[in-house]
Design an enzyme around this catalytic site. Structure first.
Site, PDB file in Angstrom:
ATOM      1  N   HIS A 141      72.823  36.116  25.409  1.00  0.00           N
ATOM      2  CA  HIS A 141      72.955  35.122  26.480  1.00  0.00           C
ATOM      3  C   HIS A 141      71.785  35.143  27.455  1.00  0.00           C
ATOM      4  CE1 HIS A 141      77.584  34.617  25.807  1.00  0.00           C
ATOM      5  NE2 HIS A 141      76.856  34.032  24.881  1.00  0.00           N
ATOM      6  N   CYS A 154      56.173  22.476  29.134  1.00  0.00           N
ATOM      7  CA  CYS A 154      55.538  23.728  29.570  1.00  0.00           C
ATOM      8  C   CYS A 154      56.303  24.909  28.965  1.00  0.00           C
ATOM      9  CB  CYS A 154      55.527  23.806  31.101  1.00  0.00           C
ATOM     10  SG  CYS A 154      55.085  25.431  31.734  1.00  0.00           S
ATOM     11  N   CYS A 193      57.409  27.183  38.767  1.00  0.00           N
ATOM     12  CA  CYS A 193      56.697  27.732  37.612  1.00  0.00           C
ATOM     13  C   CYS A 193      55.266  28.132  38.003  1.00  0.00           C
ATOM     14  CB  CYS A 193      56.668  26.692  36.498  1.00  0.00           C
ATOM     15  SG  CYS A 193      55.692  27.170  35.067  1.00  0.00           S
ATOM     16  N   SER A 233      86.429  39.581  26.742  1.00  0.00           N
ATOM     17  CA  SER A 233      87.714  38.901  26.571  1.00  0.00           C
ATOM     18  C   SER A 233      87.762  38.186  25.223  1.00  0.00           C
ATOM     19  CB  SER A 233      87.925  37.901  27.700  1.00  0.00           C
ATOM     20  OG  SER A 233      86.863  36.962  27.724  1.00  0.00           O
ATOM     21  N   CYS A 275      86.271  51.372  29.711  1.00  0.00           N
ATOM     22  CA  CYS A 275      85.345  51.751  28.638  1.00  0.00           C
ATOM     23  C   CYS A 275      84.358  52.826  29.096  1.00  0.00           C
ATOM     24  CB  CYS A 275      84.625  50.528  28.078  1.00  0.00           C
ATOM     25  SG  CYS A 275      83.610  49.647  29.267  1.00  0.00           S
TER      26      CYS A 275
HETATM   27  P1  NAD Z   1      84.971  38.232  30.574  1.00  0.00           P
HETATM   28  O1  NAD Z   1      84.855  38.257  32.072  1.00  0.00           O
HETATM   29  O2  NAD Z   1      85.532  37.053  29.929  1.00  0.00           O
HETATM   30  O3  NAD Z   1      85.849  39.457  30.084  1.00  0.00           O
HETATM   31  C1  NAD Z   1      85.661  40.737  30.565  1.00  0.00           C
HETATM   32  C2  NAD Z   1      86.564  41.651  29.760  1.00  0.00           C
HETATM   33  O4  NAD Z   1      86.283  42.980  30.128  1.00  0.00           O
HETATM   34  C3  NAD Z   1      88.070  41.418  29.980  1.00  0.00           C
HETATM   35  O5  NAD Z   1      88.687  41.350  28.715  1.00  0.00           O
HETATM   36  C4  NAD Z   1      88.505  42.665  30.759  1.00  0.00           C
HETATM   37  O6  NAD Z   1      89.817  43.083  30.403  1.00  0.00           O
HETATM   38  C5  NAD Z   1      87.488  43.691  30.303  1.00  0.00           C
HETATM   39  N1  NAD Z   1      87.185  44.756  31.259  1.00  0.00           N
HETATM   40  C6  NAD Z   1      86.962  44.670  32.595  1.00  0.00           C
HETATM   41  N2  NAD Z   1      86.631  45.860  33.104  1.00  0.00           N
HETATM   42  C7  NAD Z   1      86.649  46.737  32.064  1.00  0.00           C
HETATM   43  C8  NAD Z   1      86.359  48.133  31.940  1.00  0.00           C
HETATM   44  N3  NAD Z   1      86.003  48.875  32.989  1.00  0.00           N
HETATM   45  N4  NAD Z   1      86.486  48.696  30.713  1.00  0.00           N
HETATM   46  C9  NAD Z   1      86.862  47.956  29.638  1.00  0.00           C
HETATM   47  N5  NAD Z   1      87.114  46.636  29.690  1.00  0.00           N
HETATM   48  C10 NAD Z   1      87.000  46.039  30.891  1.00  0.00           C
HETATM   49  O7  NAD Z   1      83.538  38.583  30.043  1.00  0.00           O
HETATM   50  P2  NAD Z   1      82.822  38.144  28.717  1.00  0.00           P
HETATM   51  O8  NAD Z   1      83.766  38.272  27.578  1.00  0.00           O
HETATM   52  O9  NAD Z   1      81.567  38.881  28.706  1.00  0.00           O
HETATM   53  O10 NAD Z   1      82.512  36.576  28.919  1.00  0.00           O
HETATM   54  C11 NAD Z   1      81.967  36.098  30.131  1.00  0.00           C
HETATM   55  C12 NAD Z   1      80.649  35.338  30.010  1.00  0.00           C
HETATM   56  O11 NAD Z   1      79.971  35.412  31.272  1.00  0.00           O
HETATM   57  C13 NAD Z   1      79.697  35.910  29.022  1.00  0.00           C
HETATM   58  O12 NAD Z   1      79.198  34.845  28.297  1.00  0.00           O
HETATM   59  C14 NAD Z   1      78.573  36.580  29.826  1.00  0.00           C
HETATM   60  O13 NAD Z   1      77.303  36.157  29.385  1.00  0.00           O
HETATM   61  C15 NAD Z   1      78.749  36.109  31.238  1.00  0.00           C
HETATM   62  N6  NAD Z   1      78.791  37.207  32.245  1.00  0.00           N
HETATM   63  C16 NAD Z   1      77.885  38.239  32.206  1.00  0.00           C
HETATM   64  C17 NAD Z   1      77.946  39.291  33.147  1.00  0.00           C
HETATM   65  C18 NAD Z   1      76.951  40.425  33.098  1.00  0.00           C
HETATM   66  O14 NAD Z   1      75.815  40.250  32.676  1.00  0.00           O
HETATM   67  N7  NAD Z   1      77.325  41.650  33.531  1.00  0.00           N
HETATM   68  C19 NAD Z   1      78.940  39.278  34.116  1.00  0.00           C
HETATM   69  C20 NAD Z   1      79.849  38.196  34.143  1.00  0.00           C
HETATM   70  C21 NAD Z   1      79.763  37.184  33.194  1.00  0.00           C
HETATM   71 ZN    ZN Z   2      55.926  25.235  33.798  1.00  0.00          ZN
END
Ligand code: NAD
Ligand code: ZN
Length: 285
Positions: A141, A154, A193, A233, A275
């Site tokens: 992502h 560009c 940019c 999720s 986790c």
């Molecule tokens: P999500 O928010 O949909 O799901 C997060 C999942 O993590 C949930 O199922 C929850 O139960 C679980 N969770 C929360 N804390 C936890 C822990 N300590 N240990 C284990 N599990 C835990 O996130 P997603 O599935 O990544 O989808 C969200 C979208 O948003 C993605 O496409 C992502 O690119 C983006 N996003 C990225 C970030 C980041 O870079 N840190 C943060 C938020 C959203």
């Molecule tokens: Zn540019």
């Protein structure tokens, strides 16, 4: 699903091609809010509604402020024990619990730079040059710190961890304090940019856009015989399909999540809890 650590380690030790599919839960313990959990609000907005091309088109100032906030949060954060456990899986000779000729690739949906930072510091510490036969980490992502030109002709992209990224975004904290104010930052003050002067945008993949490395990922997923699903999720596609594909082709799926969600119920192994505790404990590294 089973929660038997010994049984899981036997599978881990005999697997040839291991992948992990990670989501926002991997970084939750580092203080980075998930979108669907309690931290999914920014000011009065649902964070998910700001991560779209149409939100940026409608109000680039608002969306840049949201990403300014996310960049600041990611810069302040440190990788946690779950990031480091995955780094240890990546770099021999520390991979005690896996077969020496096995491969490992982390496919992450996160954009926060914490997995690359964990890999870098772990790699520096163990002093081994990682093999390049297969990538260790694919950030499907995009990256929060990539800044991309909106002028397609560009297309310049730059990795930039300046904080704030431009003068205009300094002091956006006042917006956070005054929850109900509409954004006031003029679009002229947004980051431009360095090559052509056009407006830039965060180099992340928004809802409705094409994720990165898809061909390479599908090759790696096709070969995989063990898939760890960490802190996601499993609702955002195509990432949500990878574990399913591994399971369908006879591989093993192990879910690490806070909640006993649908993907955990379908898995061979489910380790329900934080986790950052369970991943190091179950992997035994
Ligand atoms: P999500 O928010 O949909 O799901 C997060 C999942 O993590 C949930 O199922 C929850 O139960 C679980 N969770 C929360 N804390 C936890 C822990 N300590 N240990 C284990 N599990 C835990 O996130 P997603 O599935 O990544 O989808 C969200 C979208 O948003 C993605 O496409 C992502 O690119 C983006 N996003 C990225 C970030 C980041 O870079 N840190 C943060 C938020 C959203
Ligand atoms: Zn540019």
């Amino acid at each position: 699903p089973s929660a038997d650590i010994e049984a899981f380690r036997k599978v881990l030790a005999s697997s040839k091609h291991i992948i992990a599919v990670a989501g926002a839960g991997l970084s939750a313990a580092s203080g980075i809010p998930t979108f669907r959990g309690a931290g999914g609000m920014w000011r009065k907005y649902d964070a998910m509604s700001l991560a779209t091309p149409s939100a940026f088109k409608k109000n680039p100032s608002l969306v840049w402020q949201f990403y300014h906030y996310r960049r600041e949060a990611a810069l302040k954060a440190e990788p946690n024990a779950a990031h480091y456990a995955l780094s240890r899986l990546s770099f021999p000779p520390i991979r005690q619990q896996v077969a020496p000729d096995s491969t490992f690739t982390l496919i992450t949906q996160n954009v926060d730079n914490l997995s690359p930072r964990a890999n870098e510091s772990f790699f520096a510490e163990c002093g081994e040059v990682p093999s390049t036969d297969q990538p260790h980490l694919l950030e499907m992502h995009g990256r929060l710190f990539d800044v991309k030109c909106t002028d397609k002709a560009c297309g310049h992209t730059e990795f930039n961890t300046d904080s704030p990224i431009c003068e205009g975004l300094r002091g956006t904290e006042q917006f956070v304090q005054r929850q109900h104010l509409d954004p006031e930052l003029p679009a002229d003050n947004l980051p431009k940019c360095s090559q052509c002067g056009a407006l830039t945008r965060p180099g992340v993949v928004w809802f409705g856009e094409m994720p990165h490395h898809l061909d390479l990922i599908s090759e790696i997923v096709d070969k995989a015989d063990l898939c760890l699903v960490v802190g996601t999720s499993s609702t955002v596609y195509p990432a949500a399909n990878y574990a399913y594909a591994v399971g369908m082709s006879g591989g093993t799926v192990a879910v690490f999540n806070f909640e006993d969600n649908e993907s955990a119920q379908d898995a061979d192994f489910a380790f329900i809890g934080p986790c950052e505790d369970l991943l190091p404990q179950v992997l035994g590294i």
